[in-house]
Design a protein around this motif. Structure first.
Motif, PDB file in Angstrom:
ATOM      1  N   ASN A   2      56.593  42.514  29.775  1.00 21.64           N
ATOM      2  CA  ASN A   2      55.303  41.884  29.989  1.00 21.64           C
ATOM      3  C   ASN A   2      55.210  41.448  31.439  1.00 21.64           C
ATOM      4  OD1 ASN A   2      52.823  40.817  29.540  1.00 21.64           O
ATOM      5  ND2 ASN A   2      53.542  39.057  28.377  1.00 21.64           N
ATOM      6  N   ILE A   3      54.227  41.962  32.146  1.00 20.96           N
ATOM      7  CA  ILE A   3      54.057  41.679  33.564  1.00 20.96           C
ATOM      8  C   ILE A   3      52.731  40.976  33.751  1.00 20.96           C
ATOM      9  CG2 ILE A   3      53.877  42.725  35.852  1.00 20.96           C
ATOM     10  CD1 ILE A   3      55.396  45.132  34.649  1.00 20.96           C
ATOM     11  N   THR A   4      52.703  39.954  34.585  1.00 21.67           N
ATOM     12  CA  THR A   4      51.460  39.255  34.831  1.00 21.67           C
ATOM     13  C   THR A   4      50.984  39.514  36.252  1.00 21.67           C
ATOM     14  OG1 THR A   4      52.669  37.285  35.496  1.00 21.67           O
ATOM     15  CG2 THR A   4      51.990  37.426  33.197  1.00 21.67           C
ATOM     16  N   ALA A   5      49.755  39.146  36.507  1.00 21.06           N
ATOM     17  CA  ALA A   5      49.174  39.355  37.827  1.00 21.06           C
ATOM     18  C   ALA A   5      49.948  38.570  38.871  1.00 21.06           C
ATOM     19  CB  ALA A   5      47.715  38.922  37.831  1.00 21.06           C
ATOM     20  N   ASP A   6      50.114  39.178  40.055  1.00 14.94           N
ATOM     21  CA  ASP A   6      50.763  38.462  41.146  1.00 14.94           C
ATOM     22  C   ASP A   6      49.713  37.702  41.947  1.00 14.94           C
ATOM     23  OD1 ASP A   6      49.535  40.204  42.947  1.00 14.94           O
ATOM     24  OD2 ASP A   6      51.326  41.418  43.250  1.00 14.94           O
ATOM     25  N   SER A   7      50.130  37.049  43.009  1.00 14.81           N
ATOM     26  CA  SER A   7      49.220  36.198  43.770  1.00 14.81           C
ATOM     27  C   SER A   7      48.114  36.978  44.450  1.00 14.81           C
ATOM     28  CB  SER A   7      50.003  35.388  44.802  1.00 14.81           C
ATOM     29  OG  SER A   7      50.637  36.270  45.713  1.00 14.81           O
ATOM     30  N   THR A   8      48.247  38.289  44.598  1.00 15.55           N
ATOM     31  CA  THR A   8      47.206  39.092  45.228  1.00 15.55           C
ATOM     32  C   THR A   8      46.281  39.723  44.198  1.00 15.55           C
ATOM     33  OG1 THR A   8      48.556  41.093  45.245  1.00 15.55           O
ATOM     34  CG2 THR A   8      48.719  39.655  47.171  1.00 15.55           C
ATOM     35  N   GLY A   9      46.534  39.493  42.918  1.00 21.78           N
ATOM     36  CA  GLY A   9      45.693  40.053  41.869  1.00 21.78           C
ATOM     37  C   GLY A   9      46.138  41.428  41.418  1.00 21.78           C
ATOM     38  N   GLY A  10      47.234  41.952  41.957  1.00 23.59           N
ATOM     39  CA  GLY A  10      47.746  43.257  41.565  1.00 23.59           C
ATOM     40  C   GLY A  10      48.792  43.121  40.479  1.00 23.59           C
ATOM     41  N   MET A  11      49.317  44.243  40.060  1.00 24.61           N
ATOM     42  CA  MET A  11      50.317  44.256  39.007  1.00 24.61           C
ATOM     43  C   MET A  11      51.547  45.008  39.503  1.00 24.61           C
ATOM     44  SD  MET A  11      48.629  42.725  36.624  1.00 24.61           S
ATOM     45  CE  MET A  11      49.689  42.969  35.238  1.00 24.61           C
ATOM     46  N   ALA A  12      52.680  44.637  38.971  1.00 24.70           N
ATOM     47  CA  ALA A  12      53.902  45.374  39.272  1.00 24.70           C
ATOM     48  C   ALA A  12      53.900  46.678  38.473  1.00 24.70           C
ATOM     49  CB  ALA A  12      55.112  44.527  38.916  1.00 24.70           C
ATOM     50  N   ALA A  13      54.769  47.605  38.854  1.00 28.49           N
ATOM     51  CA  ALA A  13      54.844  48.898  38.166  1.00 28.49           C
ATOM     52  C   ALA A  13      55.348  48.723  36.740  1.00 28.49           C
ATOM     53  CB  ALA A  13      55.760  49.828  38.947  1.00 28.49           C
ATOM     54  N   VAL A 119      37.431  58.221  38.180  1.00 30.53           N
ATOM     55  CA  VAL A 119      38.357  57.252  38.754  1.00 30.53           C
ATOM     56  C   VAL A 119      39.480  58.005  39.460  1.00 30.53           C
ATOM     57  CG1 VAL A 119      39.954  55.385  38.221  1.00 30.53           C
ATOM     58  CG2 VAL A 119      37.802  55.572  36.978  1.00 30.53           C
ATOM     59  N   SER A 120      39.756  57.605  40.675  1.00 30.44           N
ATOM     60  CA  SER A 120      40.871  58.178  41.416  1.00 30.44           C
ATOM     61  C   SER A 120      42.164  57.547  40.917  1.00 30.44           C
ATOM     62  CB  SER A 120      40.702  57.899  42.913  1.00 30.44           C
ATOM     63  OG  SER A 120      41.926  58.035  43.589  1.00 30.44           O
ATOM     64  N   ILE A 121      43.084  58.373  40.445  1.00 34.64           N
ATOM     65  CA  ILE A 121      44.372  57.856  39.973  1.00 34.64           C
ATOM     66  C   ILE A 121      45.126  57.193  41.115  1.00 34.64           C
ATOM     67  CG2 ILE A 121      45.690  59.980  40.254  1.00 34.64           C
ATOM     68  CD1 ILE A 121      45.999  57.553  37.295  1.00 34.64           C
ATOM     69  N   VAL A 122      44.931  57.667  42.331  1.00 29.57           N
ATOM     70  CA  VAL A 122      45.577  57.060  43.501  1.00 29.57           C
ATOM     71  C   VAL A 122      45.063  55.634  43.703  1.00 29.57           C
ATOM     72  CG1 VAL A 122      45.842  57.223  46.013  1.00 29.57           C
ATOM     73  CG2 VAL A 122      45.999  59.279  44.607  1.00 29.57           C
ATOM     74  N   ASP A 123      43.740  55.443  43.608  1.00 32.20           N
ATOM     75  CA  ASP A 123      43.168  54.107  43.766  1.00 32.20           C
ATOM     76  C   ASP A 123      43.606  53.182  42.630  1.00 32.20           C
ATOM     77  OD1 ASP A 123      41.863  54.972  46.053  1.00 32.20           O
ATOM     78  OD2 ASP A 123      39.931  55.262  45.044  1.00 32.20           O
ATOM     79  N   LEU A 124      43.624  53.715  41.420  1.00 33.48           N
ATOM     80  CA  LEU A 124      44.040  52.923  40.267  1.00 33.48           C
ATOM     81  C   LEU A 124      45.499  52.510  40.393  1.00 33.48           C
ATOM     82  CD1 LEU A 124      43.391  51.715  37.516  1.00 33.48           C
ATOM     83  CD2 LEU A 124      43.877  53.942  36.496  1.00 33.48           C
ATOM     84  N   GLU A 125      46.364  53.441  40.737  1.00 33.03           N
ATOM     85  CA  GLU A 125      47.784  53.136  40.869  1.00 33.03           C
ATOM     86  C   GLU A 125      48.030  52.165  42.025  1.00 33.03           C
ATOM     87  OE1 GLU A 125      51.925  53.364  39.851  1.00 33.03           O
ATOM     88  OE2 GLU A 125      50.024  53.502  38.798  1.00 33.03           O
ATOM     89  N   ALA A 126      47.249  52.288  43.102  1.00 32.57           N
ATOM     90  CA  ALA A 126      47.399  51.353  44.230  1.00 32.57           C
ATOM     91  C   ALA A 126      47.116  49.922  43.775  1.00 32.57           C
ATOM     92  CB  ALA A 126      46.480  51.743  45.371  1.00 32.57           C
ATOM     93  N   LEU A 127      46.127  49.750  42.922  1.00 34.15           N
ATOM     94  CA  LEU A 127      45.815  48.418  42.396  1.00 34.15           C
ATOM     95  C   LEU A 127      46.919  47.930  41.464  1.00 34.15           C
ATOM     96  CD1 LEU A 127      43.774  46.078  42.117  1.00 34.15           C
ATOM     97  CD2 LEU A 127      42.819  47.325  40.178  1.00 34.15           C
ATOM     98  N   LEU A 128      47.443  48.809  40.635  1.00 33.38           N
ATOM     99  CA  LEU A 128      48.462  48.428  39.667  1.00 33.38           C
ATOM    100  C   LEU A 128      49.794  48.059  40.324  1.00 33.38           C
ATOM    101  CD1 LEU A 128      47.845  51.138  36.928  1.00 33.38           C
ATOM    102  CD2 LEU A 128      47.091  48.758  36.914  1.00 33.38           C
ATOM    103  N   THR A 129      50.088  48.626  41.468  1.00 37.28           N
ATOM    104  CA  THR A 129      51.361  48.374  42.121  1.00 37.28           C
ATOM    105  C   THR A 129      51.275  47.447  43.324  1.00 37.28           C
ATOM    106  OG1 THR A 129      51.156  50.356  43.481  1.00 37.28           O
ATOM    107  CG2 THR A 129      52.344  50.573  41.390  1.00 37.28           C
ATOM    108  N   LYS A 130      50.109  46.927  43.586  1.00 39.50           N
ATOM    109  CA  LYS A 130      49.882  46.042  44.733  1.00 39.50           C
ATOM    110  C   LYS A 130      50.614  44.740  44.598  1.00 39.50           C
ATOM    111  CE  LYS A 130      45.586  44.159  45.287  1.00 39.50           C
ATOM    112  NZ  LYS A 130      44.266  43.999  45.801  1.00 39.50           N
TER     113      LYS A 130
END
Length: 130
Positions: A2-13, A119-130
């Motif tokens: 279970n991963i929660t949002a980080d301080s920048t609003g992104g998610m870990a992998a 949806v661009s998978i690159v843009d989506l993944e960038a948000l998820l790993t930010k």
């Protein structure tokens, strides 16, 4: 995991992602891409089933189509945000509706981000790993 949002609003992998889209083919293709990137994905095709699955699946991220039949994505998002399990989950609108008003409606419904299809998978993944 279970991963929660980080301080920048992104998610870990390696997120647990609930993907909700009434297009079975589109949901299958997106789920395959997300799984190939290392995420655990559950797919639902309507709002009521998505709501029924969140307590058991406990998603870190929900990628939610707005144009669902019956209960639209705005309604689903508002209901999800009422649930304790969704307090820290990232809620992403995935829709063909891309006007400024649509984006504002998505934010008002509780979405964290708005993506216009395709949806661009690159843009989506960038948000998820930010």
């Amino acid at each position: 995991m279970n991963i929660t949002a980080d301080s920048t609003g992104g998610m870990a992998a390696n997120c647990r992602i609930l993907l909700v889209d009434d297009s079975v083919e589109a949901a299958f293709a997106m789920s395959m891409l997300l799984e190939a990137l290392g995420h655990e994905v559950r797919t639902e095709h309507d709002g009521p089933r998505a709501l029924a699955s969140i307590n058991e699946f406990k998603p870190d991220v929900v990628v939610l189509d707005i144009g669902l039949p019956g209960m639209d994505g705005f309604e689903v998002a508002r209901e999800m945000r009422k649930r304790p399990v969704m307090q820290h989950a990232l809620l992403l609108a995935m829709t063909g509706y891309g006007s400024d008003a649509d984006r504002q409606d998505a934010m008002n419904a509780g979405f964290d981000h708005h993506f216009t299809k395709p949806v661009s998978i690159v843009d989506l993944e960038a948000l998820l790993t930010k």
